[in-house]
Enzyme design. Sequence first.
Site, PDB file in Angstrom:
ATOM      1  N   SER A 165       0.867  -1.254   0.001  1.00  0.00           N
ATOM      2  CA  SER A 165       0.127  -0.030  -0.180  1.00  0.00           C
ATOM      3  C   SER A 165       0.836   1.229  -0.117  1.00  0.00           C
ATOM      4  O   SER A 165       1.802   1.265   0.949  1.00  0.00           O
ATOM      5  CB  SER A 165      -1.072   0.044   1.233  1.00  0.00           C
ATOM      6  OG  SER A 165      -1.449   1.280   1.219  1.00  0.00           O
TER       7      SER A 165
ATOM      8  N   TYR B 185      -2.232  -0.262  10.977  1.00  0.00           N
ATOM      9  CA  TYR B 185      -2.376  -0.784   9.663  1.00  0.00           C
ATOM     10  C   TYR B 185      -1.348  -0.284   8.771  1.00  0.00           C
ATOM     11  O   TYR B 185      -0.544  -1.081   8.077  1.00  0.00           O
ATOM     12  CB  TYR B 185      -3.813  -0.344   8.868  1.00  0.00           C
ATOM     13  CG  TYR B 185      -3.863  -0.707   7.334  1.00  0.00           C
ATOM     14  CD1 TYR B 185      -4.068  -1.935   7.297  1.00  0.00           C
ATOM     15  CD2 TYR B 185      -3.892  -0.086   6.526  1.00  0.00           C
ATOM     16  CE1 TYR B 185      -3.960  -2.574   5.911  1.00  0.00           C
ATOM     17  CE2 TYR B 185      -4.006  -0.302   5.194  1.00  0.00           C
ATOM     18  CZ  TYR B 185      -3.979  -1.856   4.845  1.00  0.00           C
ATOM     19  OH  TYR B 185      -4.012  -1.994   3.520  1.00  0.00           O
TER      20      TYR B 185
HETATM   21  N1  NAP Z   1      -8.884  -1.671  -0.782  1.00  0.00           N
HETATM   22  C1  NAP Z   1      -7.804  -1.304  -0.853  1.00  0.00           C
HETATM   23  O1  NAP Z   1      -8.057   0.212  -1.015  1.00  0.00           O
HETATM   24  C2  NAP Z   1      -6.431  -1.429  -0.567  1.00  0.00           C
HETATM   25  C3  NAP Z   1      -5.383  -0.646  -0.533  1.00  0.00           C
HETATM   26  C4  NAP Z   1      -3.988  -1.039  -0.662  1.00  0.00           C
HETATM   27  C5  NAP Z   1      -3.783  -2.221  -0.074  1.00  0.00           C
HETATM   28  N2  NAP Z   1      -4.629  -3.037  -0.030  1.00  0.00           N
HETATM   29  C6  NAP Z   1      -4.657  -4.596   0.255  1.00  0.00           C
HETATM   30  O2  NAP Z   1      -5.249  -5.374  -0.295  1.00  0.00           O
HETATM   31  C7  NAP Z   1      -5.250  -6.838   0.102  1.00  0.00           C
HETATM   32  C8  NAP Z   1      -6.576  -7.261   0.051  1.00  0.00           C
HETATM   33  O3  NAP Z   1      -7.546  -6.363   0.821  1.00  0.00           O
HETATM   34  P1  NAP Z   1      -9.076  -6.063   0.090  1.00  0.00           P
HETATM   35  O4  NAP Z   1      -8.990  -4.652  -0.011  1.00  0.00           O
HETATM   36  O5  NAP Z   1      -9.347  -6.943  -0.841  1.00  0.00           O
HETATM   37  O6  NAP Z   1      -9.870  -6.360   1.518  1.00  0.00           O
HETATM   38  P2  NAP Z   1     -11.008  -7.706   1.723  1.00  0.00           P
HETATM   39  O7  NAP Z   1     -12.067  -7.402   0.586  1.00  0.00           O
HETATM   40  O8  NAP Z   1     -11.643  -7.377   3.087  1.00  0.00           O
HETATM   41  O9  NAP Z   1     -10.204  -9.062   1.492  1.00  0.00           O
HETATM   42  C9  NAP Z   1      -9.310  -9.338   2.434  1.00  0.00           C
HETATM   43  C10 NAP Z   1      -9.054 -10.685   2.290  1.00  0.00           C
HETATM   44  O10 NAP Z   1      -8.090 -11.142   3.174  1.00  0.00           O
HETATM   45  C11 NAP Z   1      -8.485 -12.550   3.912  1.00  0.00           C
HETATM   46  N3  NAP Z   1      -8.108 -12.591   5.217  1.00  0.00           N
HETATM   47  C12 NAP Z   1      -7.856 -11.652   6.476  1.00  0.00           C
HETATM   48  N4  NAP Z   1      -7.397 -12.245   7.245  1.00  0.00           N
HETATM   49  C13 NAP Z   1      -7.020 -13.608   6.904  1.00  0.00           C
HETATM   50  C14 NAP Z   1      -6.087 -14.525   7.474  1.00  0.00           C
HETATM   51  N5  NAP Z   1      -5.714 -14.758   8.663  1.00  0.00           N
HETATM   52  N6  NAP Z   1      -6.019 -15.540   6.568  1.00  0.00           N
HETATM   53  C15 NAP Z   1      -6.339 -15.817   5.249  1.00  0.00           C
HETATM   54  N7  NAP Z   1      -7.185 -14.808   4.547  1.00  0.00           N
HETATM   55  C16 NAP Z   1      -7.339 -13.823   5.467  1.00  0.00           C
HETATM   56  C17 NAP Z   1     -10.156 -12.219   3.900  1.00  0.00           C
HETATM   57  O11 NAP Z   1     -10.867 -13.468   4.228  1.00  0.00           O
HETATM   58  P3  NAP Z   1     -12.519 -13.256   5.046  1.00  0.00           P
HETATM   59  O12 NAP Z   1     -13.245 -13.252   4.037  1.00  0.00           O
HETATM   60  O13 NAP Z   1     -12.211 -14.454   5.750  1.00  0.00           O
HETATM   61  O14 NAP Z   1     -12.513 -12.110   5.893  1.00  0.00           O
HETATM   62  C18 NAP Z   1     -10.341 -11.552   2.559  1.00  0.00           C
HETATM   63  O15 NAP Z   1     -10.144 -12.730   1.809  1.00  0.00           O
HETATM   64  C19 NAP Z   1      -4.755  -6.417   1.688  1.00  0.00           C
HETATM   65  O16 NAP Z   1      -3.542  -7.002   1.817  1.00  0.00           O
HETATM   66  C20 NAP Z   1      -4.755  -4.887   1.819  1.00  0.00           C
HETATM   67  O17 NAP Z   1      -3.824  -4.345   2.768  1.00  0.00           O
HETATM   68  C21 NAP Z   1      -6.066  -2.742  -0.017  1.00  0.00           C
END
Ligand code: NAP
Length: 249
Positions: free
Chosen positions: A150, A172
């Site tokens: 990020s 975070y």
């Molecule tokens: N969205 C943004 O704007 C943004 C920006 C920069 C970086 N990111 C990064 O993108 C990545 C994906 O996030 P997202 O935005 O797509 O969020 P999301 O929709 O909340 O997805 C997160 C995923 O991680 C899984 N997860 C959480 N804890 C876990 C664990 N202990 N073991 C295995 N899986 C686990 C969740 O599973 P459950 O369904 O079981 O909870 C879900 O499948 C993250 O690393 C985040 O930091 C996101």
Amino acid sequence: MESKRVALVTGANKGIGLAIAQGLAANGLVVLVGSRVLEKGVKAASGIGPLAHGIQLDVTDGASITAAVDRIRSGFGRLDVLVNNAGISHAGRPGMTFPEIMKTNALTSAPLEDIRTVWDTNVFGLIAVTQAVLPLLREAPAARIVTIGSSGGSLGWNSAPSNEHRRMYGNYSSSKSAAHAATLAFAFSLEDTRIKVNIACPGHTATALNNFSGARTVGQGARRAIELALLDDDGPTGTFSDEAGPIVW
Ligand SMILES: NC(=O)c1ccc[n+]([C@@H]2O[C@H](COP(=O)([O-])OP(=O)(O)OC[C@H]3O[C@@H](n4cnc5c(N)ncnc54)[C@H](OP(=O)(O)O)[C@@H]3O)[C@@H](O)[C@H]2O)c1
């Protein structure tokens, strides 16, 4: 042994991880849809198509990681791509108000237990999964590791006083800075191998992680990670970028 390249995406049952899994399958890879709840991974995989398979994987659970690696070796015999995508933005529990959740983000007020919860997933989970699959990746002809980082974890950007977002730099964002550092450490250690290790920032993407406040779609957020997962042998290693180019560490 599986003849196609095999990719594992952690936390791929929804959000950016699901879009990355879809994109890799569209490029002809067999995709293992990591999910801490197996049924959610199986359902997501069936929506992607026959190249996708759900796999139970909680990145904070050593037994789950070991079982997933055993399943990959026995069921597919290879692993070519690891996408470290699983992440959480806070240690909030159901029923907490937004101000209460924000207190779990500021390091000045966050209980150490809540800091450990976020770092367990975002940092130690990434390290544990990467270590566990490395023997398989070393056997692959041209393995790739991609971490979803990020720009909010960029120390360079946040250290500039003019960056108004730096007040949000807390549990975070610092965990993402640590995830970048850990990924770079893997890249350095693997420099004399065929494994390339890079970090992709998806941009502010509408997902559950930010209560769907992001401006980008998950398809857009997945693009840079997919590119890095499919790098050819001339591609870079040890980089941090988004679709627009390099990001300051
Ligand atoms: N969205 C943004 O704007 C943004 C920006 C920069 C970086 N990111 C990064 O993108 C990545 C994906 O996030 P997202 O935005 O797509 O969020 P999301 O929709 O909340 O997805 C997160 C995923 O991680 C899984 N997860 C959480 N804890 C876990 C664990 N202990 N073991 C295995 N899986 C686990 C969740 O599973 P459950 O369904 O079981 O909870 C879900 O499948 C993250 O690393 C985040 O930091 C996101």
